[in-house]
Design a protein around this motif. Sequence first.
Motif, PDB file in Angstrom:
ATOM      1  N   LYS A  85      12.210 -15.614 -69.464  1.00 40.80           N
ATOM      2  CA  LYS A  85      11.983 -16.972 -69.852  1.00 40.80           C
ATOM      3  C   LYS A  85      11.072 -17.109 -70.878  1.00 40.80           C
ATOM      4  CE  LYS A  85      13.024 -18.296 -64.984  1.00 40.80           C
ATOM      5  NZ  LYS A  85      13.968 -19.197 -65.256  1.00 40.80           N
ATOM      6  N   GLY A  86      10.782 -16.288 -71.516  1.00 36.42           N
ATOM      7  CA  GLY A  86       9.494 -16.188 -72.724  1.00 36.42           C
ATOM      8  C   GLY A  86       8.259 -16.495 -71.889  1.00 36.42           C
ATOM      9  N   PRO A  87       7.296 -17.049 -73.082  1.00 34.66           N
ATOM     10  CA  PRO A  87       5.780 -17.029 -72.449  1.00 34.66           C
ATOM     11  C   PRO A  87       5.694 -18.037 -71.490  1.00 34.66           C
ATOM     12  CG  PRO A  87       6.175 -17.421 -74.852  1.00 34.66           C
ATOM     13  CD  PRO A  87       7.650 -17.218 -74.326  1.00 34.66           C
ATOM     14  N   ILE A  88       4.892 -17.817 -70.391  1.00 31.66           N
ATOM     15  CA  ILE A  88       4.610 -18.631 -69.382  1.00 31.66           C
ATOM     16  C   ILE A  88       2.940 -18.652 -69.191  1.00 31.66           C
ATOM     17  CG2 ILE A  88       4.832 -18.950 -66.914  1.00 31.66           C
ATOM     18  CD1 ILE A  88       7.660 -17.683 -66.965  1.00 31.66           C
ATOM     19  N   SER A  89       2.476 -19.766 -68.668  1.00 33.16           N
ATOM     20  CA  SER A  89       1.086 -19.925 -68.498  1.00 33.16           C
ATOM     21  C   SER A  89       0.876 -20.918 -67.641  1.00 33.16           C
ATOM     22  CB  SER A  89       0.232 -20.425 -70.134  1.00 33.16           C
ATOM     23  OG  SER A  89      -1.195 -20.698 -69.782  1.00 33.16           O
ATOM     24  N   ILE A  90      -0.063 -20.524 -66.685  1.00 33.01           N
ATOM     25  CA  ILE A  90      -0.395 -21.505 -65.275  1.00 33.01           C
ATOM     26  C   ILE A  90      -1.807 -21.349 -65.274  1.00 33.01           C
ATOM     27  CG2 ILE A  90      -0.053 -21.356 -62.609  1.00 33.01           C
ATOM     28  CD1 ILE A  90       2.801 -20.272 -63.275  1.00 33.01           C
ATOM     29  N   ASN A  91      -2.445 -22.525 -65.009  1.00 35.43           N
ATOM     30  CA  ASN A  91      -3.926 -22.745 -64.762  1.00 35.43           C
ATOM     31  C   ASN A  91      -4.223 -22.346 -63.533  1.00 35.43           C
ATOM     32  OD1 ASN A  91      -3.998 -23.834 -67.572  1.00 35.43           O
ATOM     33  ND2 ASN A  91      -3.657 -25.864 -66.772  1.00 35.43           N
ATOM     34  N   ASN A  92      -5.491 -21.485 -63.502  1.00 37.37           N
ATOM     35  CA  ASN A  92      -6.013 -21.209 -62.200  1.00 37.37           C
ATOM     36  C   ASN A  92      -6.498 -22.368 -61.500  1.00 37.37           C
ATOM     37  OD1 ASN A  92      -5.897 -18.265 -62.305  1.00 37.37           O
ATOM     38  ND2 ASN A  92      -7.373 -18.052 -64.049  1.00 37.37           N
ATOM     39  N   GLU A  93      -6.581 -23.447 -61.975  1.00 35.25           N
ATOM     40  CA  GLU A  93      -7.209 -24.436 -61.224  1.00 35.25           C
ATOM     41  C   GLU A  93      -5.945 -25.013 -60.214  1.00 35.25           C
ATOM     42  OE1 GLU A  93      -8.085 -27.340 -64.104  1.00 35.25           O
ATOM     43  OE2 GLU A  93     -10.058 -26.328 -64.436  1.00 35.25           O
ATOM     44  N   GLU A  94      -4.542 -24.450 -60.632  1.00 37.21           N
ATOM     45  CA  GLU A  94      -3.367 -24.858 -59.698  1.00 37.21           C
ATOM     46  C   GLU A  94      -3.267 -23.858 -58.476  1.00 37.21           C
ATOM     47  OE1 GLU A  94       0.111 -25.417 -61.868  1.00 37.21           O
ATOM     48  OE2 GLU A  94      -1.004 -26.100 -63.547  1.00 37.21           O
ATOM     49  N   LEU A  95      -3.930 -22.659 -58.478  1.00 37.60           N
ATOM     50  CA  LEU A  95      -3.902 -21.849 -57.509  1.00 37.60           C
ATOM     51  C   LEU A  95      -5.086 -21.708 -56.487  1.00 37.60           C
ATOM     52  CD1 LEU A  95      -2.964 -19.059 -59.967  1.00 37.60           C
ATOM     53  CD2 LEU A  95      -1.427 -20.337 -58.842  1.00 37.60           C
ATOM     54  N   ASP A  96      -4.913 -22.016 -55.253  1.00 33.79           N
ATOM     55  CA  ASP A  96      -5.684 -21.724 -53.992  1.00 33.79           C
ATOM     56  C   ASP A  96      -6.010 -20.152 -53.865  1.00 33.79           C
ATOM     57  OD1 ASP A  96      -3.775 -21.213 -52.661  1.00 33.79           O
ATOM     58  OD2 ASP A  96      -3.944 -22.872 -51.231  1.00 33.79           O
ATOM     59  N   ASP A  97      -6.970 -19.983 -52.993  1.00 28.27           N
ATOM     60  CA  ASP A  97      -7.349 -18.958 -52.649  1.00 28.27           C
ATOM     61  C   ASP A  97      -6.335 -18.170 -51.595  1.00 28.27           C
ATOM     62  OD1 ASP A  97      -9.333 -19.044 -54.181  1.00 28.27           O
ATOM     63  OD2 ASP A  97     -10.975 -19.140 -52.646  1.00 28.27           O
ATOM     64  N   LEU A  98      -5.338 -17.300 -51.927  1.00 31.27           N
ATOM     65  CA  LEU A  98      -4.440 -16.556 -51.263  1.00 31.27           C
ATOM     66  C   LEU A  98      -4.970 -15.873 -50.137  1.00 31.27           C
ATOM     67  CD1 LEU A  98      -1.387 -16.311 -51.311  1.00 31.27           C
ATOM     68  CD2 LEU A  98      -1.842 -14.233 -52.269  1.00 31.27           C
ATOM     69  N   ILE A  99      -4.280 -15.993 -48.917  1.00 29.70           N
ATOM     70  CA  ILE A  99      -4.730 -15.084 -47.658  1.00 29.70           C
ATOM     71  C   ILE A  99      -4.364 -13.622 -48.015  1.00 29.70           C
ATOM     72  CG2 ILE A  99      -4.120 -14.623 -45.351  1.00 29.70           C
ATOM     73  CD1 ILE A  99      -4.185 -17.554 -44.850  1.00 29.70           C
ATOM     74  N   ILE A 100      -4.930 -12.564 -47.930  1.00 28.50           N
ATOM     75  CA  ILE A 100      -4.209 -11.259 -48.308  1.00 28.50           C
ATOM     76  C   ILE A 100      -4.250 -10.478 -47.038  1.00 28.50           C
ATOM     77  CG2 ILE A 100      -4.867 -11.379 -50.994  1.00 28.50           C
ATOM     78  CD1 ILE A 100      -7.387  -9.728 -50.224  1.00 28.50           C
ATOM     79  N   ALA A 101      -5.082 -10.863 -46.166  1.00 23.80           N
ATOM     80  CA  ALA A 101      -5.019 -10.158 -44.780  1.00 23.80           C
ATOM     81  C   ALA A 101      -4.924 -11.126 -43.406  1.00 23.80           C
ATOM     82  CB  ALA A 101      -6.024  -9.134 -44.484  1.00 23.80           C
ATOM     83  N   ARG A 102      -4.157 -11.061 -42.708  1.00 23.58           N
ATOM     84  CA  ARG A 102      -3.978 -12.142 -41.404  1.00 23.58           C
ATOM     85  C   ARG A 102      -5.048 -11.685 -40.817  1.00 23.58           C
ATOM     86  NH1 ARG A 102       1.189  -9.632 -42.495  1.00 23.58           N
ATOM     87  NH2 ARG A 102       2.563 -11.416 -43.264  1.00 23.58           N
ATOM     88  N   ALA A 103      -5.466 -12.507 -39.690  1.00 19.24           N
ATOM     89  CA  ALA A 103      -6.491 -12.582 -38.695  1.00 19.24           C
ATOM     90  C   ALA A 103      -6.237 -10.949 -37.874  1.00 19.24           C
ATOM     91  CB  ALA A 103      -6.315 -13.496 -37.575  1.00 19.24           C
ATOM     92  N   ASP A 104      -5.016 -10.504 -37.790  1.00 22.19           N
ATOM     93  CA  ASP A 104      -4.896  -9.284 -36.847  1.00 22.19           C
ATOM     94  C   ASP A 104      -5.221  -8.194 -37.976  1.00 22.19           C
ATOM     95  OD1 ASP A 104      -2.808  -9.378 -38.529  1.00 22.19           O
ATOM     96  OD2 ASP A 104      -1.294  -9.183 -36.948  1.00 22.19           O
ATOM     97  N   GLY A 105      -5.518  -8.429 -39.126  1.00 23.50           N
ATOM     98  CA  GLY A 105      -6.056  -7.346 -40.119  1.00 23.50           C
ATOM     99  C   GLY A 105      -4.753  -6.697 -40.838  1.00 23.50           C
ATOM    100  N   THR A 106      -3.606  -7.319 -40.761  1.00 24.32           N
ATOM    101  CA  THR A 106      -2.232  -6.807 -41.634  1.00 24.32           C
ATOM    102  C   THR A 106      -2.317  -7.427 -42.739  1.00 24.32           C
ATOM    103  OG1 THR A 106      -0.781  -8.355 -40.490  1.00 24.32           O
ATOM    104  CG2 THR A 106      -0.847  -6.312 -39.508  1.00 24.32           C
ATOM    105  N   PRO A 107      -2.160  -6.747 -43.750  1.00 23.69           N
ATOM    106  CA  PRO A 107      -2.144  -7.384 -45.251  1.00 23.69           C
ATOM    107  C   PRO A 107      -0.681  -8.127 -45.452  1.00 23.69           C
ATOM    108  CG  PRO A 107      -1.416  -4.985 -45.330  1.00 23.69           C
ATOM    109  CD  PRO A 107      -1.964  -5.321 -43.819  1.00 23.69           C
ATOM    110  N   THR A 108      -0.889  -9.221 -46.556  1.00 22.78           N
ATOM    111  CA  THR A 108       0.221  -9.895 -46.603  1.00 22.78           C
ATOM    112  C   THR A 108       1.239  -9.460 -47.778  1.00 22.78           C
ATOM    113  OG1 THR A 108      -1.101 -11.307 -48.263  1.00 22.78           O
ATOM    114  CG2 THR A 108      -0.941 -11.836 -45.824  1.00 22.78           C
ATOM    115  N   TYR A 109       2.228 -10.150 -47.924  1.00 24.92           N
ATOM    116  CA  TYR A 109       3.189  -9.933 -48.802  1.00 24.92           C
ATOM    117  C   TYR A 109       2.830  -9.726 -50.108  1.00 24.92           C
ATOM    118  CZ  TYR A 109       6.911 -10.582 -52.389  1.00 24.92           C
ATOM    119  OH  TYR A 109       7.775 -10.354 -53.561  1.00 24.92           O
ATOM    120  N   ASN A 110       2.214 -10.764 -50.778  1.00 24.64           N
ATOM    121  CA  ASN A 110       1.730 -10.699 -52.073  1.00 24.64           C
ATOM    122  C   ASN A 110       0.654  -9.619 -52.501  1.00 24.64           C
ATOM    123  OD1 ASN A 110       2.937 -12.897 -54.083  1.00 24.64           O
ATOM    124  ND2 ASN A 110       2.585 -14.365 -52.206  1.00 24.64           N
TER     125      ASN A 110
END
Length: 472
Positions: A168-193
């Motif tokens: 697709k060529g150059p892509i730019s996304i502002n960080n302000e559009e991104l919230d704080d992603l969950i990287i580990a669930r409450a049971d401790g298992t890490p998430t896909y991303n």
Amino acid sequence: MSTSSQIRTVRTRFAPSPTGYLHLGGARTALYSWAFARHHGGQFILRIEDTDVERSTPEAVQAIMDGMHWLNLDYDEGPFFQMQRMDRYKAMIAKLLDQGDAYLCYCSTAELEQMREQQRQQGLRIRYDGRWRPEAGKALPTPPEGVNPVVRFKNPASGAVQWDDLVKGPISINNEELDDLIIARADGTPTYNFCVVVDDWEMQITHVIRGDDHINNTPRQINILRAIGGEQPVYGHLPMILGPDGEKLSKRHGAVSVIQYDELGFLPEAMINYLARLGWSHGDDELFSREQLVQWFDSSSLSKSAAQFDPEKLSWVNAHHMKQTDRALLANETQKRLNAIGLDSNAGPALAAVLDLVIERAATLVQLRDEAALFYREPSVNADELRAMLDEPTRLAMNEFAQGLNSLDWTVDNLSTHMKTVLKAHNLKMPKLAMPLRLMLTGITQTPSIDKVMALMGQSIVMQRIEAGLAL
């Protein structure tokens, strides 16, 4: 593309989630990743992303493996399973917590839903509001007792994430559009991303080729990658495959397991050829081999537009590849399908010779089997239909034709000459004799040239079936 990416050995990966079969879209992603690695003399890695424990199944893993095997998309490393790498992910999450790039969030499900409802009412974008995000001078709430927190990645609050996409060529996304992603669930298992980022870094993936439904994940993954000190791969996001009607590909269009195309009679080489053209091109070339694909595959020729699945074109491509296939291999594939319907090619003429005769009449191995089956089964003749064809002049000509077969040297040319001689003597056109002959010999009226059919069937069978037909 960065200089370091050019210097590093190309390493691509196919990373399906085992929640279903390997469908056309996934198979195309695997093919492009494989072809890119092979073209550049690199490595192709297979990774099974099975962190969705509730939906992942061993049957789906096997379906993916079977599809890869059928397409002959050989991989250099793997399959790696994310559930076997939990210790690595947890160690990296601990590292991010220690360095302040991740934090604990104690929001309950009810709190999050209330947060979203307030945002909906105010017309705001639905996102996590950062209430547990540590900031200089910010007082955080007291952690509630008995609540297991999730771990969120502390996404940069400003700036932009940029990458030069292979497709697709150059892509730019502002960080302000991104919230704080969950990287580990409450049971401790890490998430896909999060797991994807760790895997791509530790497996030294240089190029990530995947569907454009992942574009929203990419800026988040790049930010996490930077936080753990990893080198950013080159990303390429492929447009989706649409059905013939322009809608999203579904089961009614052909969005089935690639293995089902084996059952429908398609060759893996044809599927490779067809899938490659669903979003990539090499000039005007429509038909090519696997070796040519590897030689030609260049990411600059990947299309930015969605591809459209065309069953008729797939059949056309398959018909071409069947004609190019070694006859012994084709005979083996056809024999398997004849066996499946209770027929044995040893009970008739040589299968390779039969295939030479009927190959032009078939677009799939199933059609090829059905055409070949005429030579290995007793015909079911519709007596009323045959009697309607055998009027008195035709019956006389058929009797004379049958009598002449006794002393005939059994070749196509001699059979053809004999038939023409009888027709001329009785002042009849070819269909008057050929149509009832087809019905007597095969049970149907649409066959290859009847003199060639008779030559292959053999003298005794032909005479026996004509005699039986005349007696009806």
